[in-house]
Design an enzyme around this catalytic site. Structure first.
Site, PDB file in Angstrom:
ATOM      1  N   ASN A  40       0.370  -1.229  -0.109  1.00 59.75           N
ATOM      2  CA  ASN A  40       0.026   0.009  -0.114  1.00 59.75           C
ATOM      3  C   ASN A  40       0.850   1.246  -0.300  1.00 59.75           C
ATOM      4  O   ASN A  40       1.515   1.807   0.865  1.00 59.75           O
ATOM      5  CB  ASN A  40      -1.159   0.225   1.256  1.00 59.75           C
ATOM      6  CG  ASN A  40      -2.011   1.371   1.466  1.00 59.75           C
ATOM      7  OD1 ASN A  40      -1.726   1.717   0.772  1.00 59.75           O
ATOM      8  ND2 ASN A  40      -3.100   0.697   1.348  1.00 59.75           N
ATOM      9  N   HIS A  51      -3.701   0.570  -3.819  1.00 56.66           N
ATOM     10  CA  HIS A  51      -3.585  -0.132  -2.647  1.00 56.66           C
ATOM     11  C   HIS A  51      -2.285  -1.081  -2.923  1.00 56.66           C
ATOM     12  O   HIS A  51      -1.988  -1.792  -3.738  1.00 56.66           O
ATOM     13  CB  HIS A  51      -4.932  -0.986  -2.624  1.00 56.66           C
ATOM     14  CG  HIS A  51      -5.936   0.109  -1.586  1.00 56.66           C
ATOM     15  ND1 HIS A  51      -7.024  -0.632  -1.632  1.00 56.66           N
ATOM     16  CD2 HIS A  51      -5.852   1.291  -1.071  1.00 56.66           C
ATOM     17  CE1 HIS A  51      -7.987   0.229  -0.896  1.00 56.66           C
ATOM     18  NE2 HIS A  51      -6.902   1.180  -0.651  1.00 56.66           N
ATOM     19  N   GLU A  53      -2.634  -4.373  -3.670  1.00 53.21           N
ATOM     20  CA  GLU A  53      -3.305  -5.061  -5.019  1.00 53.21           C
ATOM     21  C   GLU A  53      -2.295  -4.395  -6.254  1.00 53.21           C
ATOM     22  O   GLU A  53      -2.307  -5.382  -6.906  1.00 53.21           O
ATOM     23  CB  GLU A  53      -4.191  -6.106  -4.460  1.00 53.21           C
ATOM     24  CG  GLU A  53      -4.382  -7.044  -3.652  1.00 53.21           C
ATOM     25  CD  GLU A  53      -4.198  -6.165  -2.443  1.00 53.21           C
ATOM     26  OE1 GLU A  53      -5.568  -6.533  -1.572  1.00 53.21           O
ATOM     27  OE2 GLU A  53      -4.844  -4.577  -2.259  1.00 53.21           O
ATOM     28  N   SER A  78      -7.015  -8.902   3.275  1.00 50.56           N
ATOM     29  CA  SER A  78      -8.575  -9.411   2.764  1.00 50.56           C
ATOM     30  C   SER A  78      -8.959  -7.697   1.517  1.00 50.56           C
ATOM     31  O   SER A  78      -9.022  -7.147   1.822  1.00 50.56           O
ATOM     32  CB  SER A  78      -9.795  -9.529   3.628  1.00 50.56           C
ATOM     33  OG  SER A  78     -11.045 -10.430   2.897  1.00 50.56           O
ATOM     34  N   CYS A  80     -10.351  -5.148  -0.621  1.00 52.86           N
ATOM     35  CA  CYS A  80     -10.833  -4.242  -0.768  1.00 52.86           C
ATOM     36  C   CYS A  80     -11.935  -4.559  -2.596  1.00 52.86           C
ATOM     37  O   CYS A  80     -11.735  -5.247  -3.484  1.00 52.86           O
ATOM     38  CB  CYS A  80     -10.633  -3.208  -0.567  1.00 52.86           C
ATOM     39  SG  CYS A  80      -9.873  -1.929  -2.077  1.00 52.86           S
ATOM     40  N   CYS A  83      -9.824  -4.113  -5.576  1.00 52.29           N
ATOM     41  CA  CYS A  83      -8.729  -4.350  -5.391  1.00 52.29           C
ATOM     42  C   CYS A  83      -9.439  -5.564  -5.851  1.00 52.29           C
ATOM     43  O   CYS A  83      -9.179  -6.410  -6.640  1.00 52.29           O
ATOM     44  CB  CYS A  83      -8.032  -4.909  -4.379  1.00 52.29           C
ATOM     45  SG  CYS A  83      -6.876  -3.424  -3.975  1.00 52.29           S
ATOM     46  N   ASP A 143      -8.189   4.790   4.353  1.00 56.74           N
ATOM     47  CA  ASP A 143      -7.783   3.945   3.409  1.00 56.74           C
ATOM     48  C   ASP A 143      -9.038   3.581   3.239  1.00 56.74           C
ATOM     49  O   ASP A 143      -9.411   2.445   2.535  1.00 56.74           O
ATOM     50  CB  ASP A 143      -6.821   3.189   4.609  1.00 56.74           C
ATOM     51  CG  ASP A 143      -6.148   2.283   2.884  1.00 56.74           C
ATOM     52  OD1 ASP A 143      -4.877   2.372   2.159  1.00 56.74           O
ATOM     53  OD2 ASP A 143      -5.955   1.583   2.636  1.00 56.74           O
TER      54      ASP A 143
END
Length: 146
Positions: A40, A51, A53, A78, A80, A83, A143
């Site tokens: 991130n 982010h 990912e 996990s 979002c 992503c 975020d």
């Protein structure tokens, strides 16, 4: 016990934290090799989309769709909605998640689109996020769009 790829994602998360950012990391694996890694970097880059990912996808560079369909994405947290949408868009079929206790992303959406989702509940990931959230609640809320 976590494998080398989740360890690499955790190292990315720690790198992000050391840069003054949010401790979330991700790696993309193709044929047993990491082709993209990221963390991130919203704070560091003043970005609204970086982010972990998304950063890992960006760092994997342009690839044919056939490559992404064979990839596994490892992420410390996990994913979002943003992503998860990118995971679906690029056809990634397997996602391994470090933890979802501090934040539950769109795992059900991923599963509904045929993605194999595995959650490890790794203590390192959980502890790192709990500490960060307790020390930086305003940044964390920003975020995740709260």
């Amino acid at each position: 016990m976590i494998n080398e790829f989740m360890k690499a994602a955790i190292e990315e998360a720690k790198k992000g934290l050391s840069e003054g950012g949010i401790p979330i990391g991700a790696v993309i694996v193709y044929s047993g090799k990491i082709i993209g890694r990221g963390h991130n970097r919203r704070v560091q880059k003043g970005s609204v989309i970086l982010h972990a990912e998304m950063d890992a996808l960006e760092n994997a560079k342009r690839r044919p769709a056939s490559v992404y369909k064979e990839c596994v994405l490892y992420t410390t947290l996990s994913p979002c909605p943003m992503c998860s949408g990118a995971i679906i868009l690029y056809g990634i079929k397997r996602v391994v998640i470090g933890e979802n206790k501090t934040f539950m992303g769109e795992e059900e959406y991923l599963k509904s689109k045929g993605v194999d989702v595995e959650v490890l509940q790794d203590e390192t990931c959980i502890t790192m996020m709990r500490k960060f959230i307790s020390e930086n609640p305003k940044l964390w809320s920003e975020d995740i769009g709260v």
